[in-house]
Design an enzyme around this catalytic site. Structure first.
Site, PDB file in Angstrom:
ATOM      1  N   ASP A  54       0.828  -1.219   0.000  1.00 30.49           N
ATOM      2  CA  ASP A  54       0.000   0.000   0.000  1.00 30.49           C
ATOM      3  C   ASP A  54       0.866   1.275   0.000  1.00 30.49           C
ATOM      4  O   ASP A  54       0.656   2.169   0.838  1.00 30.49           O
ATOM      5  CB  ASP A  54      -0.905   0.040   1.245  1.00 30.49           C
TER       6      ASP A  54
ATOM      7  N   GLU B 147     -11.610   0.046  -2.870  1.00 31.59           N
ATOM      8  CA  GLU B 147     -10.706   0.592  -1.839  1.00 31.59           C
ATOM      9  C   GLU B 147      -9.551   1.314  -2.527  1.00 31.59           C
ATOM     10  O   GLU B 147      -9.523   1.459  -3.751  1.00 31.59           O
ATOM     11  CB  GLU B 147     -10.184  -0.531  -0.936  1.00 31.59           C
TER      12      GLU B 147
HETATM   13  O1  FUB Z   1      -3.151  -3.523   3.601  1.00 29.20           O
HETATM   14  C1  FUB Z   1      -4.452  -3.789   4.074  1.00 29.20           C
HETATM   15  C2  FUB Z   1      -5.448  -3.477   3.040  1.00 29.20           C
HETATM   16  O2  FUB Z   1      -5.220  -4.260   1.871  1.00 29.20           O
HETATM   17  C3  FUB Z   1      -5.419  -2.070   2.537  1.00 29.20           C
HETATM   18  O3  FUB Z   1      -5.902  -1.125   3.432  1.00 29.20           O
HETATM   19  C4  FUB Z   1      -6.182  -2.255   1.289  1.00 29.20           C
HETATM   20  O4  FUB Z   1      -6.146  -1.173   0.406  1.00 29.20           O
HETATM   21  C5  FUB Z   1      -5.544  -3.498   0.724  1.00 29.20           C
HETATM   22  O5  FUB Z   1      -4.352  -3.222   0.036  1.00 29.20           O
END
Ligand code: FUB
Length: 339
Positions: free
Chosen positions: A32, A239
């Site tokens: 991320d 997301e």
């Molecule tokens: O790293 C945890 C979660 O996985 C992140 O917050 C999301 O965007 C995904 O990459």
């Protein structure tokens, strides 16, 4: 943490040639990546993946991260410096578990680290921590940002100095549990009829520690000006929101989650609406896809992750590659695997 908490202890993938680029960090698992240019250097604010042994499920319990490290690079192909632990979950007074994808900003002579973490009731909130250095360590504020919920904060500061936070993520990110405005732990993972759930945004206060005004939907529209139906998993928001500005236009990019693309939409204002344009990054190795876009020394770069070092979805490694805007403002699609 079990014995596979560091890349050295896992079975490395030997065929490095199939990947477009190679891991930037090889002695920790990182994911991320939110990249920013501060003081002429690139700073990377990633998640720090760890093999906590928490069983895998659709809520993402296996992403059980405990701290953040900040990394910097003088140049895009240069050495990557690990500045050590910048913030620990145990030093955040209100936090319970799972430090997920962070972002950072600079204003008022201070650096701000924004982070999602579940509170002691297991509800994701967004917190902020401050430092006088871009590499930390950061000190968390005593409470989460008032009015914040869900996860994946991304803070964009416009040329007029106004900052905005974009956030949210469905399924494990809990955005669907706020559909009525109040938290509902029994909500379905996402709707199956009607319009798709939308990411959220809020203007930041001048002190960068809270929202200045209400949380609003980020409107993402198709080429006919219509919102996406909930069933359009190839294009609906899941997301990993990110905003960058190029040639006076605002680019809102995000992950489509279970269809694994990073896609983008363009708008005339930081508050939207944004019109869908296409795929920015095709699926990477591993379930999640999460990125940032940054300009450095006149070129544009995409920071992203995959699971090259571990082969496990929750043990990721960050990477970088160049990104190209076409003369018409669209972005050339990046394939993370050489075909
Ligand atoms: O790293 C945890 C979660 O996985 C992140 O917050 C999301 O965007 C995904 O990459």
């Amino acid at each position: 943490a079990d014995e596979s908490s560091t890349p050295a202890a896992t079975t490395s993938q030997t065929d490095t040639s199939k990947y477009l680029s190679q891991p930037l960090v090889k002695d920790l698992f990182t994911a991320d990546p939110s990249a920013h240019v501060f003081n002429g250097k690139i700073y990377i604010y990633p998640s720090h993946d760890t093999a906590a042994g928490t069983p895998e499920n659709d809520n993402g319990d296996h992403f059980d991260m405990r701290d953040y490290h900040v990394f910097s690079m003088d140049d895009i192909n240069g050495k990557v410096t690990d500045h050590g632990v910048a913030l620990r979950v145990k030093d955040i007074p209100w936090a319970g578990r799972q430090l997920w994808a962070p972002d950072a900003a600079f204003k008022n002579g201070k650096y701000y680290l924004y982070f999602p973490v579940k509170d002691k009731q297991d509800v994701f909130r967004i917190g902020v921590a401050t430092s006088t250095s871009p590499s930390g360590p950061f000190k968390a504020e005593p409470k989460p940002i008032e009015g914040s919920f869900s996860m994946d904060p991304a803070v964009f500061t416009d040329e007029d100095g106004t900052s905005y936070m974009y956030f949210g993520g469905i399924w494990g990110g809990q955005l669907q549990r706020w559909a009525t405005g109040k938290y509902d732990s029994t909500a379905a993972p996402e709707p199956t009829t009607g319009n798709a759930l939308l990411p959220k945004m809020a203007k930041m206060r001048k002190d960068m520690l809270g929202f200045d005004g209400p949380v609003k939907d980020v409107q993402i529209l198709d080429e006919n000006g219509k919102p996406f139906p909930a069933t359009d998993h190839d294009r609906r928001f899941f997301e990993a929101a990110w905003v960058h500005k190029y040639n006076g236009k605002y680019y809102f990019s995000y992950s489509t989650g279970d269809t694994h693309n990073i896609v983008y939409a363009i708008g005339d204002s930081p508050t939207g609406p944004f019109t869908y344009k296409g795929v920015l990054l095709k699926p990477v190795q591993g379930w999640t896809n999460h990125h940032s876009v940054v300009e450095f020394k006149g070129k544009w770069y995409l920071f992203y992750h995959d699971t090259q070092l571990s082969g496990k979805t929750h043990l990721r490694n960050v990477k970088v590659t160049e990104l190209t805007h076409n003369p018409d403002g669209t972005i050339q699609t990046i394939n993370p695997l050489k075909s």
